[in-house]
Design a protein around this motif. Structure first.
Motif, short mmCIF file in Angstrom:
data_model
loop_
_atom_site.label_atom_id
_atom_site.label_comp_id
_atom_site.label_asym_id
_atom_site.label_seq_id
_atom_site.Cartn_x
_atom_site.Cartn_y
_atom_site.Cartn_z
N TYR A 61 0.82 -1.21 0.00
CA TYR A 61 0.00 0.00 0.00
C TYR A 61 0.86 1.26 0.00
N VAL A 62 1.87 1.28 0.86
CA VAL A 62 2.71 2.48 0.96
C VAL A 62 3.41 2.76 -0.37
N LEU A 63 3.87 1.72 -1.05
CA LEU A 63 4.57 1.91 -2.31
C LEU A 63 3.66 2.49 -3.40
N SER A 64 2.37 2.18 -3.35
CA SER A 64 1.50 2.57 -4.47
C SER A 64 0.39 3.55 -4.10
N ARG A 65 0.35 4.03 -2.84
CA ARG A 65 -0.81 4.81 -2.39
C ARG A 65 -1.04 6.08 -3.19
N SER A 66 0.01 6.81 -3.54
CA SER A 66 -0.17 8.05 -4.31
C SER A 66 -0.72 7.75 -5.69
N HIS A 67 -0.21 6.72 -6.33
CA HIS A 67 -0.70 6.34 -7.66
C HIS A 67 -2.14 5.84 -7.57
N LEU A 68 -2.43 5.06 -6.54
CA LEU A 68 -3.80 4.55 -6.38
C LEU A 68 -4.79 5.70 -6.18
N ALA A 69 -4.43 6.64 -5.32
CA ALA A 69 -5.32 7.78 -5.06
C ALA A 69 -5.59 8.56 -6.34
N GLY A 78 -9.11 8.85 -8.21
CA GLY A 78 -9.65 10.20 -8.19
C GLY A 78 -10.06 10.67 -6.81
N VAL A 79 -9.32 10.21 -5.78
CA VAL A 79 -9.61 10.64 -4.41
C VAL A 79 -8.32 11.18 -3.79
N GLY A 80 -8.46 11.92 -2.70
CA GLY A 80 -7.29 12.41 -1.99
C GLY A 80 -6.53 11.28 -1.32
N VAL A 81 -5.23 11.45 -1.17
CA VAL A 81 -4.40 10.41 -0.56
C VAL A 81 -4.84 10.14 0.87
N ARG A 82 -5.09 11.20 1.64
CA ARG A 82 -5.48 11.00 3.05
C ARG A 82 -6.84 10.34 3.14
#
Length: 202
Positions: free
Chosen positions: A159-167, A171-175
């Motif tokens: 999750y940590v490796l891909s969270r920014s790309h996933l967000a 189309g949602v904010g990272v937080r």
């Protein structure tokens, strides 16, 4: 590092080189490579020093990773307490996000085929904590603790490796994605809680 590791001013120089390497990785990405001369230039030190303290790119990355992991493990130990497995995921994900650079470095070294890397450097202490929680009834008696640890580690690292790309793709904010991910992961991990797991997580 050579000569058993630096001390004093040499220790400060080594830390500066490690920080410079991490900054270059953040700036240029993994595929940009990591040139030891660029690291020395970024750190503002004589190029010969980087070869004196770190004989190779792998040695430099391993040293930076060890320092980063020590900081992460120390921070996690401050907050370490018995808790339900479902609640543990929240702290694990937040810690992973806070110390994402160590996860990225570990992934880089794994992809490089590094044979000396320990992706779970605090494995023994964590397994002992799991055993105590299982004995206390917080984790189900039938739960495979090695598998639990592997699943937890893999979930957080992935999750940590891909969270920014996933967000971005969702189309949602990272937080916002962090909170939604943690909430569902907590529900999933609560399945391994023991029948006596009615303690407070506060």
């Amino acid at each position: 590092m050579t000569n058993g590791g630096p001390s004093g001013d040499a220790e400060l120089t080594a830390q500066t080189l490690e920080r410079a390497a991490l900054e270059l990785l953040r700036r240029d990405g993994v595929l940009g490579g990591l040139n030891l001369r660029e690291v020395a230039d970024q750190a503002g030190v004589n190029r010969g020093l980087v070869y004196h303290y770190f004989g190779s790119r792998g040695d430099l990355l391993r040293s930076a990773l060890r320092r980063n992991v020590r900081e992460r493990v120390s921070a996690m130990r401050i907050h370490n307490r018995p808790m339900r497995t479902g609640a543990r995921i929240r702290e694990a994900v937040k810690s992973g996000i806070r110390y994402a650079s160590s996860i990225r470095l570990a992934a880089l070294l794994v992809l490089d085929g590094d044979k000396q890397l320990r992706v779970m450097p605090d494995l023994e202490r964590t397994q002992e904590q799991f055993r105590r929680e299982q004995d206390a009834g917080l984790i189900g008696r039938d739960v495979d603790l090695v598998a639990l640890h592997a699943v937890l580690h893999s979930l957080v690292a992935g999750y940590v490796l891909s969270r920014s790309h996933l967000a971005k793709e969702f189309g949602v904010g990272v937080r916002e994605l962090d909170e939604r991910f943690i909430a569902l992961a907590e529900r999933c991990f609560s399945a391994v809680d023991g029948p006596l797991a009615d303690v407070s997580d506060d």
